[in-house]
Scaffold this active site. Sequence first.
Site, PDB file in Angstrom:
ATOM      1  N   HIS A 126       0.928  -1.274  -0.039  1.00 49.10           N
ATOM      2  CA  HIS A 126      -0.008   0.065  -0.015  1.00 49.10           C
ATOM      3  C   HIS A 126       0.809   1.483  -0.102  1.00 49.10           C
ATOM      4  O   HIS A 126       0.077   2.348  -0.189  1.00 49.10           O
ATOM      5  CB  HIS A 126      -0.952   0.085   1.354  1.00 49.10           C
ATOM      6  CG  HIS A 126      -2.111  -0.839   1.115  1.00 49.10           C
ATOM      7  ND1 HIS A 126      -2.894  -1.262   0.202  1.00 49.10           N
ATOM      8  CD2 HIS A 126      -2.219  -2.074   2.274  1.00 49.10           C
ATOM      9  CE1 HIS A 126      -3.681  -2.312   0.587  1.00 49.10           C
ATOM     10  NE2 HIS A 126      -3.308  -2.757   1.496  1.00 49.10           N
ATOM     11  N   ASP A 163      -2.698 -10.820  -2.420  1.00 50.97           N
ATOM     12  CA  ASP A 163      -3.267 -10.228  -1.204  1.00 50.97           C
ATOM     13  C   ASP A 163      -4.766 -10.030  -1.420  1.00 50.97           C
ATOM     14  O   ASP A 163      -4.964  -9.481  -2.509  1.00 50.97           O
ATOM     15  CB  ASP A 163      -2.293  -8.849  -0.875  1.00 50.97           C
ATOM     16  CG  ASP A 163      -2.617  -8.427   0.779  1.00 50.97           C
ATOM     17  OD1 ASP A 163      -2.103  -8.730   1.402  1.00 50.97           O
ATOM     18  OD2 ASP A 163      -3.873  -7.572   0.684  1.00 50.97           O
ATOM     19  N   HIS A 165      -6.175  -7.308  -0.602  1.00 51.73           N
ATOM     20  CA  HIS A 165      -6.224  -5.858  -0.777  1.00 51.73           C
ATOM     21  C   HIS A 165      -5.568  -5.524  -2.141  1.00 51.73           C
ATOM     22  O   HIS A 165      -4.410  -5.978  -2.531  1.00 51.73           O
ATOM     23  CB  HIS A 165      -5.716  -5.056   0.325  1.00 51.73           C
ATOM     24  CG  HIS A 165      -6.405  -5.363   1.592  1.00 51.73           C
ATOM     25  ND1 HIS A 165      -5.750  -6.171   2.553  1.00 51.73           N
ATOM     26  CD2 HIS A 165      -7.648  -4.910   2.175  1.00 51.73           C
ATOM     27  CE1 HIS A 165      -6.642  -6.288   3.667  1.00 51.73           C
ATOM     28  NE2 HIS A 165      -7.852  -5.600   3.381  1.00 51.73           N
ATOM     29  N   ASP A 244      -4.290 -12.653   3.371  1.00 49.48           N
ATOM     30  CA  ASP A 244      -5.577 -12.274   3.771  1.00 49.48           C
ATOM     31  C   ASP A 244      -6.881 -12.473   3.177  1.00 49.48           C
ATOM     32  O   ASP A 244      -8.012 -12.227   3.330  1.00 49.48           O
ATOM     33  CB  ASP A 244      -5.647 -10.932   4.196  1.00 49.48           C
ATOM     34  CG  ASP A 244      -4.779 -10.200   3.428  1.00 49.48           C
ATOM     35  OD1 ASP A 244      -4.471 -10.373   2.211  1.00 49.48           O
ATOM     36  OD2 ASP A 244      -4.510  -8.779   3.590  1.00 49.48           O
TER      37      ASP A 244
END
Length: 307
Positions: A126, A163, A165, A244
Amino acid sequence: MTTAYLTHYHCDKHHMGDEHPESPMRLAAIQDRLIAGQLLDFLRLVEAKPATLEQIIAAHDMDYVNAIFAKAPKKGSVELEPETLMMPHTLEAATHAAGALVQAVDLVMSGEMNNAFCSVRPPGHHAEHDRAMGFCFFNNIAVGAKHALDKHALSRVAIVDFDVHHGNGTEQIFSGDNRVLYASSYQHPFYPYSDPGDSHDNILHMPLEAGSTGEVFRQMYTERLFPALEAFQPELIMISAGFDAHKADPMGQLRLDDSDYTWVTDQLMAIAGRHCQGRIVSVLEGGYNLDALGRAAYCHIRSLMGM
Ligand SMILES: [Zn+2]
């Protein structure tokens, strides 16, 4: 098959509070599972070195990096954004996490290791060119990819991010850089709510609805990612390995299980075998259910080891 396992004790010391999901126990959960499954003895354990300022600045704005170094607290904490906190050990953890990627790229490019897994934190995908975000300070995989491009003179590096995200930071850093193919599967709509609309040709978005199972994930990868990778002919495959998207994870709502991590790693190993002598550098991103994280990372690493 020789697989390097890079980590550093500084990465265990970065601690953003007892309630914070991005906890030091995450690395221990992976290592404990590797010990229990008797894999650790067959990995080459490597103590990560910190990234240099020059290596970090290759992926980040210099003023931003200088500000991170200047803000690092001797005690207490500095909040860069909600839930992304610098504590006394954060800077050392972050420089070692980024440095692990540089070292892993060197080990794999020299042929000393077939592939590598960097068990490091804080995570990185991120973190944008000039912004800390979502538990991330330096974009570890971007630092490693820049090193592969600039110092090893590669012209085709593929980054696969599974991931839950979207890796907005990695995408931002490499948008329009045709030396990199950045492919991200992620729950959508979901944090970080980056717009998956128009983007550059070197970016592949693979949004998945909440509730998507491994079957949907595998179909997406088979239909979209693998042909793109075969066409790109990577000289190195890098993986943002967040766990995740596992069905047991408390943050995401995707439904992958342990076997999906074995499957995707096996597939990427086969593609790496065809195009780049098996060269893969993988790095931990998310994964917040400690038990599921340990098991999924174990499956991923066992596959990297060719077992
Ligand atoms: Zn994540």
